[in-house]
Design a protein around this motif. Structure first.
Motif, PDB file in Angstrom:
ATOM      1  N   UNK A 116       0.834  -1.207   0.000  1.00 24.06           N
ATOM      2  CA  UNK A 116       0.000   0.000   0.000  1.00 24.06           C
ATOM      3  C   UNK A 116       0.867   1.254   0.000  1.00 24.06           C
ATOM      4  N   UNK A 117       1.917   1.256   0.831  1.00 24.58           N
ATOM      5  CA  UNK A 117       2.820   2.409   0.894  1.00 24.58           C
ATOM      6  C   UNK A 117       3.483   2.645  -0.463  1.00 24.58           C
ATOM      7  N   UNK A 118       3.943   1.551  -1.088  1.00 26.22           N
ATOM      8  CA  UNK A 118       4.583   1.673  -2.399  1.00 26.22           C
ATOM      9  C   UNK A 118       3.601   2.200  -3.443  1.00 26.22           C
ATOM     10  N   UNK A 119       2.357   1.697  -3.417  1.00 24.35           N
ATOM     11  CA  UNK A 119       1.343   2.140  -4.380  1.00 24.35           C
ATOM     12  C   UNK A 119       1.027   3.618  -4.208  1.00 24.35           C
ATOM     13  N   UNK A 120       0.891   4.056  -2.959  1.00 25.75           N
ATOM     14  CA  UNK A 120       0.615   5.472  -2.694  1.00 25.75           C
ATOM     15  C   UNK A 120       1.773   6.336  -3.195  1.00 25.75           C
ATOM     16  N   UNK A 121       2.992   5.875  -2.940  1.00 25.69           N
ATOM     17  CA  UNK A 121       4.156   6.631  -3.369  1.00 25.69           C
ATOM     18  C   UNK A 121       4.262   6.737  -4.883  1.00 25.69           C
ATOM     19  N   UNK A 122       4.036   5.606  -5.580  1.00 28.40           N
ATOM     20  CA  UNK A 122       4.214   5.575  -7.034  1.00 28.40           C
ATOM     21  C   UNK A 122       3.067   6.266  -7.774  1.00 28.40           C
ATOM     22  N   UNK A 123       1.827   5.997  -7.320  1.00 28.22           N
ATOM     23  CA  UNK A 123       0.677   6.452  -8.106  1.00 28.22           C
ATOM     24  C   UNK A 123       0.004   7.725  -7.571  1.00 28.22           C
ATOM     25  N   UNK A 124       0.392   8.182  -6.383  1.00 24.48           N
ATOM     26  CA  UNK A 124      -0.194   9.413  -5.855  1.00 24.48           C
ATOM     27  C   UNK A 124       0.852  10.515  -5.655  1.00 24.48           C
ATOM     28  N   UNK A 125       1.959  10.169  -4.978  1.00 27.23           N
ATOM     29  CA  UNK A 125       2.959  11.190  -4.653  1.00 27.23           C
ATOM     30  C   UNK A 125       3.868  11.491  -5.847  1.00 27.23           C
ATOM     31  N   UNK A 126       4.312  10.445  -6.551  1.00 24.98           N
ATOM     32  CA  UNK A 126       5.201  10.658  -7.703  1.00 24.98           C
ATOM     33  C   UNK A 126       4.566  11.546  -8.786  1.00 24.98           C
ATOM     34  N   UNK A 153      -2.154   8.460 -14.633  1.00 18.41           N
ATOM     35  CA  UNK A 153      -2.677   7.434 -15.533  1.00 18.41           C
ATOM     36  C   UNK A 153      -1.570   6.877 -16.432  1.00 18.41           C
ATOM     37  N   UNK A 154      -0.691   7.746 -16.905  1.00 21.10           N
ATOM     38  CA  UNK A 154       0.407   7.317 -17.772  1.00 21.10           C
ATOM     39  C   UNK A 154       1.366   6.387 -17.021  1.00 21.10           C
ATOM     40  N   UNK A 155       1.641   6.706 -15.760  1.00 20.74           N
ATOM     41  CA  UNK A 155       2.517   5.855 -14.950  1.00 20.74           C
ATOM     42  C   UNK A 155       1.883   4.482 -14.755  1.00 20.74           C
ATOM     43  N   UNK A 156       0.578   4.459 -14.508  1.00 21.30           N
ATOM     44  CA  UNK A 156      -0.120   3.191 -14.304  1.00 21.30           C
ATOM     45  C   UNK A 156      -0.076   2.337 -15.568  1.00 21.30           C
ATOM     46  N   UNK A 157      -0.351   2.948 -16.712  1.00 26.09           N
ATOM     47  CA  UNK A 157      -0.339   2.216 -17.984  1.00 26.09           C
ATOM     48  C   UNK A 157       1.067   1.689 -18.281  1.00 26.09           C
ATOM     49  N   UNK A 158       2.078   2.534 -18.035  1.00 22.83           N
ATOM     50  CA  UNK A 158       3.463   2.116 -18.268  1.00 22.83           C
ATOM     51  C   UNK A 158       3.842   0.953 -17.352  1.00 22.83           C
ATOM     52  N   UNK A 159       3.370   1.011 -16.114  1.00 19.03           N
ATOM     53  CA  UNK A 159       3.649  -0.062 -15.146  1.00 19.03           C
ATOM     54  C   UNK A 159       3.032  -1.381 -15.606  1.00 19.03           C
ATOM     55  N   UNK A 160       1.765  -1.338 -16.018  1.00 17.07           N
ATOM     56  CA  UNK A 160       1.094  -2.550 -16.485  1.00 17.07           C
ATOM     57  C   UNK A 160       1.771  -3.092 -17.744  1.00 17.07           C
ATOM     58  N   UNK A 161       2.137  -2.184 -18.644  1.00 13.44           N
ATOM     59  CA  UNK A 161       2.805  -2.591 -19.882  1.00 13.44           C
ATOM     60  C   UNK A 161       4.134  -3.258 -19.576  1.00 13.44           C
ATOM     61  N   UNK A 276      -7.924  -4.787 -21.611  1.00 14.78           N
ATOM     62  CA  UNK A 276      -7.233  -5.411 -22.738  1.00 14.78           C
ATOM     63  C   UNK A 276      -5.766  -5.669 -22.402  1.00 14.78           C
ATOM     64  N   UNK A 277      -5.239  -4.917 -21.427  1.00 14.79           N
ATOM     65  CA  UNK A 277      -3.847  -5.105 -21.010  1.00 14.79           C
ATOM     66  C   UNK A 277      -3.728  -6.093 -19.857  1.00 14.79           C
ATOM     67  N   UNK A 278      -4.724  -6.125 -18.967  1.00 16.13           N
ATOM     68  CA  UNK A 278      -4.613  -6.964 -17.765  1.00 16.13           C
ATOM     69  C   UNK A 278      -5.313  -8.317 -17.900  1.00 16.13           C
ATOM     70  N   UNK A 279      -5.966  -8.556 -19.028  1.00 18.13           N
ATOM     71  CA  UNK A 279      -6.542  -9.879 -19.295  1.00 18.13           C
ATOM     72  C   UNK A 279      -6.047 -10.364 -20.657  1.00 18.13           C
ATOM     73  N   UNK A 280      -5.730 -11.634 -20.728  1.00 20.44           N
ATOM     74  CA  UNK A 280      -5.304 -12.255 -21.976  1.00 20.44           C
ATOM     75  C   UNK A 280      -6.174 -13.490 -22.223  1.00 20.44           C
ATOM     76  N   UNK A 281      -6.219 -13.920 -23.478  1.00 19.67           N
ATOM     77  CA  UNK A 281      -7.002 -15.103 -23.814  1.00 19.67           C
ATOM     78  C   UNK A 281      -6.373 -16.344 -23.173  1.00 19.67           C
ATOM     79  N   UNK A 282      -7.140 -17.081 -22.379  1.00 13.95           N
ATOM     80  CA  UNK A 282      -6.595 -18.271 -21.704  1.00 13.95           C
ATOM     81  C   UNK A 282      -6.632 -19.494 -22.611  1.00 13.95           C
ATOM     82  N   UNK A 283      -5.839 -20.511 -22.260  1.00 10.82           N
ATOM     83  CA  UNK A 283      -5.955 -21.787 -22.965  1.00 10.82           C
ATOM     84  C   UNK A 283      -7.002 -22.649 -22.254  1.00 10.82           C
ATOM     85  N   UNK A 284      -7.328 -23.788 -22.832  1.00  9.78           N
ATOM     86  CA  UNK A 284      -8.395 -24.631 -22.289  1.00  9.78           C
ATOM     87  C   UNK A 284      -8.066 -25.155 -20.893  1.00  9.78           C
ATOM     88  N   UNK A 285      -6.787 -25.427 -20.620  1.00  3.89           N
ATOM     89  CA  UNK A 285      -6.394 -25.894 -19.290  1.00  3.89           C
ATOM     90  C   UNK A 285      -6.710 -24.846 -18.224  1.00  3.89           C
TER      91      UNK A 285
END
Length: 312
Positions: A116-126, A153-161, A276-285
């Motif tokens: 939580x501390x890291x998330x606040x620092x990266x996505x709110x304070x930075x 928003x750009x930092x979040x997208x870059x992080x997910x990417x 579209x970035x955080x979900x991918x098509x799964x295989x049958x298994x």
């Protein structure tokens, strides 16, 4: 689409599904078999009446999801630990001696706090710090608040990417897709089998990704209206307002998950696009693992029968 009430999350080589107080974590073990662990988790919103009030329940529902998420992640990770036994170090021996059986819970709690501390620092304070660098060239506080939100928003997208390029994360995103597909399959009135799940959408309006995007969008509106002077007060306001923003965002996500209103659908689009970035098509298994998790906590056959009867 008919609301089912089930939700879940992807874990390491598996999926956790939750229905009311019951949850099940299904994991594809290294030997190829599916292991399912069932459990019960009572939400804080049920334990304390105050926590169930609108705009307050979102904060504690988020905390619930983190606690249960860490619990199920720990279970899934246990199947993929190295088989080589190593002698515990001095610190590990001391921790075991002091805390005993409570050590695992304490470590999970510490991990959550640090996350939580890291998330606040990266996505709110930075983002605030970066936006202050261009403040000499922007005279409007409203524009500054908007630019800060865009940077966030750009930092979040870059992080997910960035993390999506990691093999383990990519597979987790595939399981995330399988989770959504199972829920969509059921809520759109189809029998739960591999073929129907594969044909279903990997996007869902109740997704945690949508929640985070909503948080960022609402934070822009909040910080455009609520203004304070001085960098220290701005930092404090970003931290203090997090629970408020989370509470408002949760109420919208809750509404979106139960509504097919055109306006709500339009407002949900940014979160759906982000999926579209955080979900991918799964295989049958992976789909088989998701189905095993659903069937451990949810009687989808009775649900579909009830939906058909109510539509007659």
């Amino acid at each position: 689409m008919k609301y089912s009430g089930i939700g879940g999350q992807a874990v390491i080589e598996g999926i956790m599904m939750k229905n009311k107080n019951d949850y099940a974590t299904a994991v594809r073990k290294p030997d190829g078999k599916i292991e399912v662990e069932k459990g019960c988790y009572i939400s804080m919103t049920e334990k304390v009446k105050l926590f169930s009030l609108p705009f307050i329940r979102g904060i504690f529902s988020f905390a619930d999801s983190m606690i249960l998420g860490m619990r199920t992640l720990t279970f899934s990770a246990s199947f993929f630990e190295d088989d080589v036994e190593e002698e515990p170090g001095k610190i590990e021996l001391w921790l075991n001696k002091v805390f005993g059986e409570k050590l695992e819970k304490i470590l999970i709690t510490v991990s959550m706090v640090l996350a939580v501390i890291a998330a606040v620092g990266i996505f709110m304070i930075l983002p605030l710090g970066i936006s202050r660098m261009i403040e000499p060239w922007v005279s409007s506080e409203t524009v500054m608040a908007f630019l800060e939100g865009v940077i966030r928003l750009a930092i979040f997208i870059a992080y997910i990417k960035l993390i999506s390029n990691m093999e383990d994360i990519r597979r987790t995103f595939m399981y995330h897709g399988a989770e959504h597909k199972c829920i969509n399959c059921i809520e759109h009135g189809m029998e739960l089998n591999v073929d129907n799940v594969r044909a279903s959408s990997k996007q869902h309006k109740r997704c945690g990704t949508s929640f985070l995007i909503i948080v960022m969008m609402i934070s822009i509106l909040f910080f455009m209206v609520i203004r304070v002077d001085g960098i220290l007060l701005k930092v404090v306001s970003r931290i203090v307002l997090i629970p408020v923003i989370a509470g408002v965002s949760y109420e919208f996500l809750r509404l979106a998950g139960r509504s097919d209103n055109p306006v709500v659908n339009i407002l949900s689009k940014p979160g759906m696009w982000m999926q579209n970035m955080t979900t991918k098509e799964p295989d049958d298994d992976m789909i088989e693992v998701a189905i095993a998790a659903v069937e451990s906590v949810f009687d989808w056959r009775s649900y579909l029968t009830a939906q058909k009867e109510s539509s007659i």
